[in-house]
Design a protein around this motif. Structure first.
Motif, PDB file in Angstrom:
ATOM      1  N   THR A  47       0.740  -1.285  -0.206  1.00  0.00           N
ATOM      2  CA  THR A  47      -0.063  -0.039  -0.140  1.00  0.00           C
ATOM      3  C   THR A  47       0.882   1.272  -0.045  1.00  0.00           C
ATOM      4  OG1 THR A  47      -2.044   1.189   1.072  1.00  0.00           O
ATOM      5  CG2 THR A  47      -0.228   0.280   2.557  1.00  0.00           C
ATOM      6  N   ASP A  48       0.174   2.477   0.230  1.00  0.00           N
ATOM      7  CA  ASP A  48       1.245   3.518   0.081  1.00  0.00           C
ATOM      8  C   ASP A  48       0.204   4.471   1.181  1.00  0.00           C
ATOM      9  OD1 ASP A  48      -0.834   4.910  -1.431  1.00  0.00           O
ATOM     10  OD2 ASP A  48       0.275   4.444  -3.367  1.00  0.00           O
ATOM     11  N   ALA A  51      -3.269   5.995  -0.286  1.00  0.00           N
ATOM     12  CA  ALA A  51      -4.262   4.962  -0.042  1.00  0.00           C
ATOM     13  C   ALA A  51      -4.515   5.114   1.531  1.00  0.00           C
ATOM     14  CB  ALA A  51      -3.853   3.579  -0.341  1.00  0.00           C
ATOM     15  N   PRO A 152      -5.544  -7.315  -9.815  1.00  0.00           N
ATOM     16  CA  PRO A 152      -5.390  -6.188 -10.474  1.00  0.00           C
ATOM     17  C   PRO A 152      -3.882  -6.015 -10.920  1.00  0.00           C
ATOM     18  CG  PRO A 152      -5.416  -5.558  -7.957  1.00  0.00           C
ATOM     19  CD  PRO A 152      -5.587  -7.080  -8.079  1.00  0.00           C
ATOM     20  N   TYR A 153      -3.765  -6.931 -12.058  1.00  0.00           N
ATOM     21  CA  TYR A 153      -2.519  -6.937 -12.711  1.00  0.00           C
ATOM     22  C   TYR A 153      -2.373  -5.765 -13.422  1.00  0.00           C
ATOM     23  CZ  TYR A 153      -1.643 -11.934 -11.994  1.00  0.00           C
ATOM     24  OH  TYR A 153      -1.332 -13.277 -11.412  1.00  0.00           O
ATOM     25  N   GLY A 154      -1.030  -5.391 -13.408  1.00  0.00           N
ATOM     26  CA  GLY A 154      -0.818  -4.029 -14.140  1.00  0.00           C
ATOM     27  C   GLY A 154      -0.702  -2.667 -13.079  1.00  0.00           C
ATOM     28  N   ASP A 155      -1.457  -2.835 -11.926  1.00  0.00           N
ATOM     29  CA  ASP A 155      -1.484  -1.835 -10.842  1.00  0.00           C
ATOM     30  C   ASP A 155      -0.535  -1.760  -9.928  1.00  0.00           C
ATOM     31  OD1 ASP A 155      -2.446   0.216  -9.222  1.00  0.00           O
ATOM     32  OD2 ASP A 155      -4.538  -0.062  -9.495  1.00  0.00           O
ATOM     33  N   ALA A 156       0.535  -1.224 -10.050  1.00  0.00           N
ATOM     34  CA  ALA A 156       1.685  -1.249  -8.959  1.00  0.00           C
ATOM     35  C   ALA A 156       1.101  -1.057  -7.814  1.00  0.00           C
ATOM     36  CB  ALA A 156       2.965  -0.442  -9.475  1.00  0.00           C
ATOM     37  N   ARG A 157       0.105  -0.240  -7.447  1.00  0.00           N
ATOM     38  CA  ARG A 157      -0.250   0.068  -6.138  1.00  0.00           C
ATOM     39  C   ARG A 157      -0.534  -1.199  -5.375  1.00  0.00           C
ATOM     40  NH1 ARG A 157      -5.396   3.431  -6.865  1.00  0.00           N
ATOM     41  NH2 ARG A 157      -5.600   1.796  -8.139  1.00  0.00           N
ATOM     42  N   PHE A 158      -0.704  -2.176  -5.959  1.00  0.00           N
ATOM     43  CA  PHE A 158      -1.122  -3.522  -5.312  1.00  0.00           C
ATOM     44  C   PHE A 158       0.029  -4.615  -5.336  1.00  0.00           C
ATOM     45  CE2 PHE A 158      -5.180  -1.699  -6.790  1.00  0.00           C
ATOM     46  CZ  PHE A 158      -5.869  -1.692  -5.604  1.00  0.00           C
ATOM     47  N   GLU A 160       3.947  -6.248  -7.098  1.00  0.00           N
ATOM     48  CA  GLU A 160       4.290  -6.675  -8.390  1.00  0.00           C
ATOM     49  C   GLU A 160       4.266  -8.318  -8.287  1.00  0.00           C
ATOM     50  OE1 GLU A 160       8.370  -5.120  -8.214  1.00  0.00           O
ATOM     51  OE2 GLU A 160       7.782  -3.177  -8.304  1.00  0.00           O
TER      52      GLU A 160
END
Length: 175
Positions: A47-48, A51, A152-158, A160
């Motif tokens: 997370t960040d 978020a 959610p592939y492709g969403d770096a917020r979740f 790698e």
């Protein structure tokens, strides 16, 4: 031994400590000290701060935290969706103090908060490969619903992904 730490609602002043706790519990070598990590399935962030700030600032969500002598020892996110279904997420316990009952206490506190918010059912999502964690929730009364949700592939917020077959299973429990 159960940790009898106070559990309370997090505020904006907790964001940095929450971020450190969650990353330590879910990712990297620090997470491997505990048993609930995703470090072998996902790299990158869990997370960040943005978020977490969105959760803390949203009146429909809360982050509950357990405060220990050395800082935050655990947290859990709650929300109530349309229709009165509660949601649990971001359960994190410091890897140094896992396996002492704090996770179960956080879940119980979250369920109590959701019941006060008129939720009659609670659900969560867990990465399907995390069979030990799914079993942990099942021991606490959660059942697999049969629903599977896309990762959610492709969403770096979740994070790698380290594998191409990640998906979430949905678990639910009546309150």
């Amino acid at each position: 031994m159960t940790m009898d730490l106070p559990i309370e609602v997090a505020g904006e002043g907790d964001l940095a400590a929450l971020h450190v706790l969650i990353e330590a519990a879910y990712r990297g070598d620090s997470a491997r000290r505990g048993w609930t990590h995703e470090a072998d399935l996902l790299g990158g962030q869990r997370t960040d701060i943005e978020a977490l700030a969105a959760i803390v600032g949203d009146p429909g969500q809360r982050l509950l935290v357990a405060r220990g002598p050395a800082g935050l020892a655990g947290c859990i996110q709650i929300a109530v969706k349309d229709g009165g279904t509660g949601y649990l997420g971001l359960l994190a316990v410091d890897p140094e103090v896992q396996a002492n009952g704090l996770g179960a206490r956080l879940i119980a506190a979250a369920e109590a908060h959701l019941a006060q918010l008129s939720a009659s059912q609670v659900e969560m999502t867990v990465i399907r490969q995390r069979t030990e964690l799914i079993a942990y929730y099942q021991r606490r009364g959660y059942t697999l619903t049969g629903e599977v949700r896309d990762f959610p592939y492709g969403d770096a917020r979740f994070g790698e992904p380290r594998t191409g077959d990640l998906a979430f299973v949905v678990l639910a429990k009546s309150l």
